[in-house]
Design an enzyme around this catalytic site. Structure first.
Site, PDB file in Angstrom:
ATOM      1  N   ASP A 265      -1.523   5.530  -5.320  1.00 48.77           N
ATOM      2  CA  ASP A 265      -1.899   4.716  -4.170  1.00 48.77           C
ATOM      3  C   ASP A 265      -2.274   3.289  -4.555  1.00 48.77           C
ATOM      4  O   ASP A 265      -3.402   3.021  -4.984  1.00 48.77           O
ATOM      5  CB  ASP A 265      -3.084   5.392  -3.458  1.00 48.77           C
ATOM      6  CG  ASP A 265      -3.523   4.636  -2.226  1.00 48.77           C
ATOM      7  OD1 ASP A 265      -4.516   5.067  -1.601  1.00 48.77           O
ATOM      8  OD2 ASP A 265      -2.891   3.614  -1.884  1.00 48.77           O
TER       9      ASP A 265
ATOM     10  N   ASP B 222       0.822  -1.204   0.000  1.00 55.46           N
ATOM     11  CA  ASP B 222       0.000   0.000   0.000  1.00 55.46           C
ATOM     12  C   ASP B 222       0.863   1.264   0.000  1.00 55.46           C
ATOM     13  O   ASP B 222       1.351   1.696   1.049  1.00 55.46           O
ATOM     14  CB  ASP B 222      -0.884  -0.040   1.256  1.00 55.46           C
ATOM     15  CG  ASP B 222      -1.821   1.144   1.338  1.00 55.46           C
ATOM     16  OD1 ASP B 222      -2.486   1.299   2.392  1.00 55.46           O
ATOM     17  OD2 ASP B 222      -1.891   1.924   0.365  1.00 55.46           O
TER      18      ASP B 222
HETATM   19  O1  LIG Z   1      -5.881   5.004   2.907  1.00 52.02           O
HETATM   20  C1  LIG Z   1      -5.591   5.239   1.748  1.00 52.02           C
HETATM   21  C2  LIG Z   1      -5.907   6.614   1.119  1.00 52.02           C
HETATM   22  C3  LIG Z   1      -5.078   7.645   1.808  1.00 52.02           C
HETATM   23 CL1  LIG Z   1      -5.571   9.260   1.307  1.00 52.02          CL
HETATM   24  N1  LIG Z   1      -4.936   4.351   0.926  1.00 52.02           N
HETATM   25  N2  LIG Z   1      -4.587   3.108   1.403  1.00 52.02           N
HETATM   26  C4  LIG Z   1      -5.563   2.213   1.740  1.00 52.02           C
HETATM   27  N3  LIG Z   1      -5.328   1.069   2.366  1.00 52.02           N
HETATM   28  C5  LIG Z   1      -6.519   0.356   2.637  1.00 52.02           C
HETATM   29  C6  LIG Z   1      -7.593   1.220   2.037  1.00 52.02           C
HETATM   30  N4  LIG Z   1      -6.871   2.385   1.523  1.00 52.02           N
END
Ligand SMILES: O=C(CCCl)NNC1=[NH+]CCN1
Length: 327
Positions: A212, A32
């Site tokens: 992301d 991530d």
């Molecule tokens: O949390 C975010 C966005 C940050 Cl602005 N991305 N990472 C992620 N991991 C699980 C769901 N989303």
């Protein structure tokens, strides 16, 4: 020493899971670049939430005394627990004293995720959520072993891809790599496109967002999203389905970011048809959706990234930057 790990998509490319060995147990983690915590399902969870997952045996592990973590993601999911130090191996690369965050509580989204055994954060360590003292990401812990301080992602639609650590693989892309500066001040891989386009409809407004891998879709401001779907006949914003849907045989407009002056990074329309909403209707869910109130930033998630070989460069030639090339 460099490394490469194979990453495999879950159904509908919802997330991509990569094998990670911690101690002598292999976990399948969601890498991530939108967060900076490495956490795993553990024996501190209620037993029913451990079922079907690789579980971290905290009783055999080296506790980081007094440390804890609590994280909230952009989609509203969350997790928390305590912290251990352990040996973590990814793609042949080893971090010996890696902070491994054991989950003691999980939100509903993770409780019903039958496949992921946790997350491995690849954002900047300033975003780590361990208290009282932030911990380093796996990438920061192995960086000194690498030829270059880079992670290169090759995520694919419905097929395994790779995370390259320390090197750029020329065999994985065509044409030039176009680089754009990253503003890491908020801990994300944040970049700004000078303009964007929906098909031939050029919009000369800049667009700032994060690269992301942990977010499935492309999340943009709601007025931008409604402008995109205005081009798609039969598209509608459906409260029932939680976003824009359209007839599955729709021909979708490509989405292009213009970066570094005049380089186009284009997501083909086909990748913006994310998935059917269900087995009976012929409606499909869009890969471009409105960013929820929770995040105040645009998110270029997997739907965007899987059209490109993306180099997350932490500073091979100065400041952090992102490189894009077609794959
Ligand atoms: O949390 C975010 C966005 C940050 Cl602005 N991305 N990472 C992620 N991991 C699980 C769901 N989303």
């Amino acid at each position: 020493l460099n490394g490469t790990a194979v990453t495999s998509p879950e159904a509908n490319d919802l997330e991509y899971l990569t094998p990670v060995t911690i101690g002598n147990v292999t976990f399948h983690l969601d890498f991530d670049t939108g967060s900076a915590d490495l956490w795993v399902y553990s024996d501190e969870l209620p037993t029913d939430e451990q079922t079907g997952h690789a579980v971290y045996a905290t009783t055999d592990s080296k506790l980081l005394p007094g440390s804890s973590w609590e994280i909230l993601y952009g989609d509203g999911s969350s997790a928390g627990g305590d912290v251990f130090a352990d040996t973590v191996v990814v793609g042949g690369l080893t971090a010996t004293m890696q902070a491994v965050e054991a989950a003691a509580t999980l939100s509903a989204e993770f409780e019903r995720d039958a496949h992921s055994d946790g997350l491995l954060g690849l954002a900047f360590s300033t975003l780590n959520m361990v208290k009282p003292q932030k911990q380093s990401t796996f990438f920061d812990n192995v960086k000194s072993q690498l030829d270059l301080p880079v992670i290169a992602t090759s995520l694919k639609h419905g097929a395994p891809g790779t995370y390259d650590f320390g090197f750029i693989d020329e065999n994985k892309y065509t044409g030039p790599l176009t680089y754009v500066d990253v503003d890491s001040s908020r801990g994300y891989w944040t970049f700004t496109a000078d303009a964007y386009a929906f098909g031939d409809d050029q919009i000369s407004t800049s667009l700032t967002g994060i690269a992301d891998t942990g977010t499935t879709l492309i999340l943009l401001p709601s007025d931008t999203v409604s402008r995109y779907y205005a081009n798609v006949s039969g598209a509608q914003d459906s409260p029932l389905h939680g976003g824009y849907v359209f007839p599955c045989d729709s021909k979708l407009t490509p989405f292009t970011l213009v970066v570094a002056g005049n380089h186009s990074v284009t997501v083909p329309g086909e990748l913006i048809n994310y998935a059917p909403v269900g087995s009976v209707s012929n409606l499909c869910f869009g890969g471009i959706q409105a960013a929820s109130g929770l995040v105040d930033i645009n998110i270029f998630g997997d739907v965007f990234l899987k059209s490109q070989y993306v180099v997350f460069d932490a500073g091979s030639q100065g400041g952090p930057r992102l490189g894009f090339a077609n794959q």
